[in-house]
Design an enzyme around this catalytic site. Structure first.
Site, PDB file in Angstrom:
ATOM      1  N   ASP A 160       0.846  -1.204   0.000  1.00 36.19           N
ATOM      2  CA  ASP A 160       0.000   0.000   0.000  1.00 36.19           C
ATOM      3  C   ASP A 160       0.883   1.256   0.000  1.00 36.19           C
ATOM      4  O   ASP A 160       0.597   2.237  -0.685  1.00 36.19           O
ATOM      5  CB  ASP A 160      -0.908  -0.007   1.237  1.00 36.19           C
ATOM      6  CG  ASP A 160      -1.626  -1.330   1.393  1.00 36.19           C
ATOM      7  OD1 ASP A 160      -2.570  -1.576   0.646  1.00 36.19           O
ATOM      8  OD2 ASP A 160      -1.208  -2.142   2.253  1.00 36.19           O
ATOM      9  N   HIS A 185      -4.577  -3.293   6.450  1.00 35.91           N
ATOM     10  CA  HIS A 185      -4.412  -3.562   5.011  1.00 35.91           C
ATOM     11  C   HIS A 185      -5.793  -3.925   4.469  1.00 35.91           C
ATOM     12  O   HIS A 185      -6.119  -5.085   4.231  1.00 35.91           O
ATOM     13  CB  HIS A 185      -3.409  -4.709   4.790  1.00 35.91           C
ATOM     14  CG  HIS A 185      -3.328  -5.131   3.353  1.00 35.91           C
ATOM     15  ND1 HIS A 185      -2.860  -4.300   2.361  1.00 35.91           N
ATOM     16  CD2 HIS A 185      -3.691  -6.278   2.722  1.00 35.91           C
ATOM     17  CE1 HIS A 185      -2.920  -4.924   1.195  1.00 35.91           C
ATOM     18  NE2 HIS A 185      -3.428  -6.127   1.388  1.00 35.91           N
TER      19      HIS A 185
END
Ligand SMILES: NC(=O)C1=CN([C@@H]2O[C@H](COP(=O)(O)OP(=O)(O)OC[C@H]3O[C@@H](n4cnc5c(N)ncnc54)[C@H](O)[C@@H]3O)[C@@H](O)[C@H]2O)C=CC1
Ligand SMILES: O=C([O-])CC(=O)C(=O)O
Length: 332
Positions: free
Chosen positions: A160, A188
């Site tokens: 990410d 996440h």
């Protein structure tokens, strides 16, 4: 004198991330070009033949740093003596699912593999959990392996982080290597908070704030955040499979920086056990900005958090608390 080989476990090694990841490790991408490795590859019996195929290809590639391959469906054999464990084994989500939808299948794997790692891994083994729901799988692994120091159990949010760097570099038309210090806070999942408030870009006239250079707050608080939050789903829609090469490469970045250190003045995002920093509840594996030195990560302290960010930090913490409760209900 030649260095002793480091033993690196990859679970789910016959899967698509595993297939991208093992050659990177065998090439020295995570531990350096002078560090020999022995790969331990674990998968489940239905994947044994495919796993053996991966082993054959590793032999065929004749990697100079690769000093051995243990390919097995036996979790004890796989975990024995490993110094680094990259936990990829599990079930990926499909189109239309949230990552927590694979919870019941995956947390039970992490509960049982926790005990094997605790009993058989080398002392001070560093663990990176990749399989989803990554933060909660890592938390379950930590809770069921109480003798592994909590500092040694982390989860992957570097993908990410790298996605956020990529979005900023595309938007500003600058090299991705000139952008740094974005932050992924929290889970996440689609509640993660990609934060550019402290991010900078290297320019010919010195370091400049990303927020100043982009000069479009609506994009930074809107489309930028949702693009990073939803990138995994966008890859699934496009490939009909979840991201693999970028996940493997980011897992290598995570381990390399953890073991070899982050560059001076740069931080990265890692899912780590919360110590209450930034008023994030302890008892969760939460993604924070960290620097690494001498094989240890440290949460970057003292960053200012505005009201918008505070709400986002709290929302993703709330989701992690809910996931934790759900995980325990799946295990009971
Ligand atoms: N944290 C992150 O940034 C990312 C996480 N992921 C997650 O990584 C995981 C793996 O993804 P892929 O490689 O695409 O899936 P995949 O289905 O291609 O491979 C997973 C492998 O794990 C194996 N496996 C299942 N149960 C196991 C067990 N108990 N022990 C050992 N191996 C086991 C399967 O047989 C399979 O070979 C998924 O949970 C996915 O959602 C994927 C991308 C990014
Ligand atoms: O989205 C998924 O399910 C796979 C993943 O975690 C990612 O690509 O970030």
């Amino acid at each position: 004198m030649a260095k002793e080989p480091v033993r690196v476990l990859v679970t789910g090694a016959a899967g698509q991330i595993g297939y991208a990841l093992v050659p990177m490790i065998a090439r020295g991408v995570i531990l350096g070009a002078d560090q020999p490795v022995i790969l331990h590859l674990l998968d489940i019996p239905p994947a044994a033949e495919a796993l053996n195929g991966v082993k054959m290809e590793l032999v065929d590639a004749a990697f100079p740093l690769l000093k051995g391959v243990v390919a097995t469906t036996d979790v004890v054999e796989a975990c024995t003596g490993v110094n680094i464990a990259v936990m990829v084994g599990g079930f990926p989500r499909k189109e239309g699912m949230e990552r927590k939808d694979v919870m019941s299948k995956n947390v039970s794997i992490y509960k049982s593999q926790a005990s094997a790692l605790e009993k058989h891994a080398a002392a001070n083994c560093k663990v990176l959990v990749v399989a989803n729901p990554a933060n909660t799988n890592a938390l379950i692994l930590k809770e069921f392996a109480p003798s592994i120091p909590e500092k040694n159990i982390t989860c992957l949010t570097r993908l990410d982080h790298n996605r956020a760097l990529g979005q900023v570099s595309e938007r500003l038309n600058v090299q991705v290597s000139d952008v740094k210090n974005v932050i992924i806070w929290g889970n996440h999942s689609s509640t993660q908070y990609p934060d550019v408030n402290h991010a900078t870009v290297k320019t010919p006239s010195g370091e400049k704030a990303v927020r100043e250079l982009v000069a479009d707050d609506a994009w930074l608080t809107g489309e930028f955040i949702t693009t990073v939050q939803q990138r995994g789903a966008a890859i699934i829609k496009a490939r009909k499979l979840s991201s693999a090469l970028s996940a493997a490469s980011s897992a290598c970045d995570h381990i390399r920086d953890w073991v070899l250190g982050t560059p001076e003045g740069t931080w990265v995002s890692m899912g780590v056990y919360s110590d209450g920093s930034y008023n994030v509840p302890s008892g969760l594996i939460y993604s924070f900005p960290v620097t690494c030195q001498n094989g240890e990560w440290k949460i970057v302290q003292g960053l200012s958090i505005d009201e918008f960010s505070r709400k986002k930090l709290d929302a993703t913490a709330d989701e992690l608390s809910e996931e934790k409760a759900l995980a325990y209900s799946c295990l009971s």
